[in-house]
Design an enzyme around this catalytic site. Structure first.
Site, PDB file in Angstrom:
ATOM      1  N   SER A 174       0.832  -1.199   0.000  1.00 53.96           N
ATOM      2  CA  SER A 174       0.000   0.000   0.000  1.00 53.96           C
ATOM      3  C   SER A 174       0.875   1.260   0.000  1.00 53.96           C
ATOM      4  O   SER A 174       1.683   1.444  -0.908  1.00 53.96           O
ATOM      5  CB  SER A 174      -0.956  -0.041   1.194  1.00 53.96           C
ATOM      6  OG  SER A 174      -2.004   0.891   1.048  1.00 53.96           O
ATOM      7  N   GLU A 268      -9.426  -4.038  -6.830  1.00 58.89           N
ATOM      8  CA  GLU A 268      -8.871  -2.929  -6.042  1.00 58.89           C
ATOM      9  C   GLU A 268      -8.808  -1.645  -6.856  1.00 58.89           C
ATOM     10  O   GLU A 268      -8.453  -1.660  -8.037  1.00 58.89           O
ATOM     11  CB  GLU A 268      -7.459  -3.263  -5.567  1.00 58.89           C
ATOM     12  CG  GLU A 268      -7.394  -4.228  -4.416  1.00 58.89           C
ATOM     13  CD  GLU A 268      -6.019  -4.236  -3.771  1.00 58.89           C
ATOM     14  OE1 GLU A 268      -5.746  -3.329  -2.958  1.00 58.89           O
ATOM     15  OE2 GLU A 268      -5.226  -5.130  -4.075  1.00 58.89           O
ATOM     16  N   HIS A 298      -7.541  -5.762  -0.357  1.00 59.16           N
ATOM     17  CA  HIS A 298      -6.337  -4.957  -0.204  1.00 59.16           C
ATOM     18  C   HIS A 298      -5.366  -5.599   0.796  1.00 59.16           C
ATOM     19  O   HIS A 298      -5.720  -5.864   1.943  1.00 59.16           O
ATOM     20  CB  HIS A 298      -6.710  -3.556   0.263  1.00 59.16           C
ATOM     21  CG  HIS A 298      -5.563  -2.608   0.344  1.00 59.16           C
ATOM     22  ND1 HIS A 298      -4.760  -2.309  -0.725  1.00 59.16           N
ATOM     23  CD2 HIS A 298      -5.066  -1.882   1.396  1.00 59.16           C
ATOM     24  CE1 HIS A 298      -3.825  -1.445  -0.369  1.00 59.16           C
ATOM     25  NE2 HIS A 298      -3.990  -1.175   0.924  1.00 59.16           N
TER      26      HIS A 298
END
Length: 338
Positions: A174, A268, A298
């Site tokens: 991320s 996503e 995620h």
């Protein structure tokens, strides 16, 4: 011969297929509610919400590493870090042969060593390499330019300890995935030895959400929407109301970067960022292997205790790391601390 390959490794397993709608109904709706409050000025300018988010890491102390893991905390003047390695791997304080430099996710406002220790320990086991996990400074205490400096400092620390640059793999998930790329760019621009590879797990690599708002996955993502990712930017990252393109990895030339592995879920919203990174790799002739995992939530790697898909994905990361290390064998003798 193309430098970028895109793979669809497997159809989602039954557990992941069940988790996807559950996550959308609970986690995505909860995230939407929090984001809505923040954008309405509750709490004021997002400051309190950033502090609340930062409190998540201390609460995640129950996420212990997998069995057989060793830990060693390392202190820096402005941030924390720790070594994580699995049995059968040499103590990195004694043998400076190879390492993974890992940057955790959390939207530049949350998470840390506790939230990611179990994921990192699995990557250490799968790769056979020790992982140096960095708890870099975040909003609102520090801007992303300070965060990048922390990441570069951690890399310089490894170099100073005797780890050859080509035997260091930068990785992250991320926000940390985006930082891995941005750190590699900073390292290249400063003339430091380059790392041997880059791994991005659902990387947040573009702080401008324009493409994400327009992406078809925005309403489908089971955890994060474009607005959730735009929140820390609008409430804490902007300077004088402006977003500097240079802060985002996707706005740089990737010439000279090492081979790349990207992993992202098919629904996503950060699929947009992954494709941008792959495009930059193609433009610069950087080898890039991008995997799009069916209906993966995620950073689904965090669910490896329950998800076979996640365990397989971590196995791919381990194979990529060990392959890069095998292909970049140090020219000098292995460094061993006295």
């Amino acid at each position: 011969m193309p430098t970028v390959t895109i793979e669809y490794p497997r159809r989602a397993g039954w557990a992941l297929r069940a988790a996807h709608p559950l996550s959308y109904a609970v986690l995505r709706q909860g995230m939407n509610a929090i984001v809505g409050l923040a954008w309405r000025g509750i709490p004021v300018r997002g400051v309190r919400i950033f502090h609340i988010s930062r409190a998540l890491d201390p609460l995640a102390g129950f996420l212990v590493p997998i069995r057989g893991t060793s830990l060693q905390p390392i202190g820096f003047p402005r941030f924390r870090a720790e070594w994580v390695w699995h049995r059968g791997t040499s103590d990195p304080s004694r043998v400076q042969d190879s390492a993974i430099l890992y940057f955790h996710g959390g939207g530049l406002v949350s998470c840390g060593l506790n939230t990611h220790r179990r994921i990192v320990s699995r990557i250490a086991e799968a790769s056979g390499a020790p992982v140096f996990q960095v708890d870099y400074r975040q909003l609102p205490q520090a801007h992303v330019v300070d965060t990048i400096e922390d990441c570069v400092e951690a890399y310089e620390y490894l170099l100073a300890q005797g780890f050859p640059g080509e035997r260091i793999i930068m990785a992250g998930d991320s926000a940390g995935g985006g930082l891995a790329f941005r750190t590699a760019i900073a390292v290249r621009d400063r003339g430091l030895p380059m790392p041997g590879g880059l791994v991005g797990i659902a990387p947040w690599a573009n702080y401008d959400s324009t493409l994400r708002y327009a992406h078809p996955n925005d309403p489908l993502d089971p955890l994060l929407g474009a607005k959730a990712l735009d929140t820390p930017v609008q409430l804490g990252l902007l300077r004088d109301g402006k977003l500097d393109p240079s802060w985002s990895a996707v706005n740089h030339d990737f010439a000279g970067l090492p081979p790349v592995l990207l992993q992202v879920g098919s629904t996503e919203v950060l699929l947009a960022d992954a494709y941008q990174l792959a495009e930059r790799c193609e433009q610069a002739g950087v080898p890039c292997r991008m995997q799009v995992w069916d209906r993966a939530i995620h950073v689904f790697h965090a669910g490896a205790d329950l998800l076979p898909d996640a365990r397989q994905a971590i196995g791919v990361i381990g194979a990529f790391v060990s392959g890069r290390l095998a292909g970049t064998a140090a020219q000098q003798p292995r460094s061993t601390a006295a």
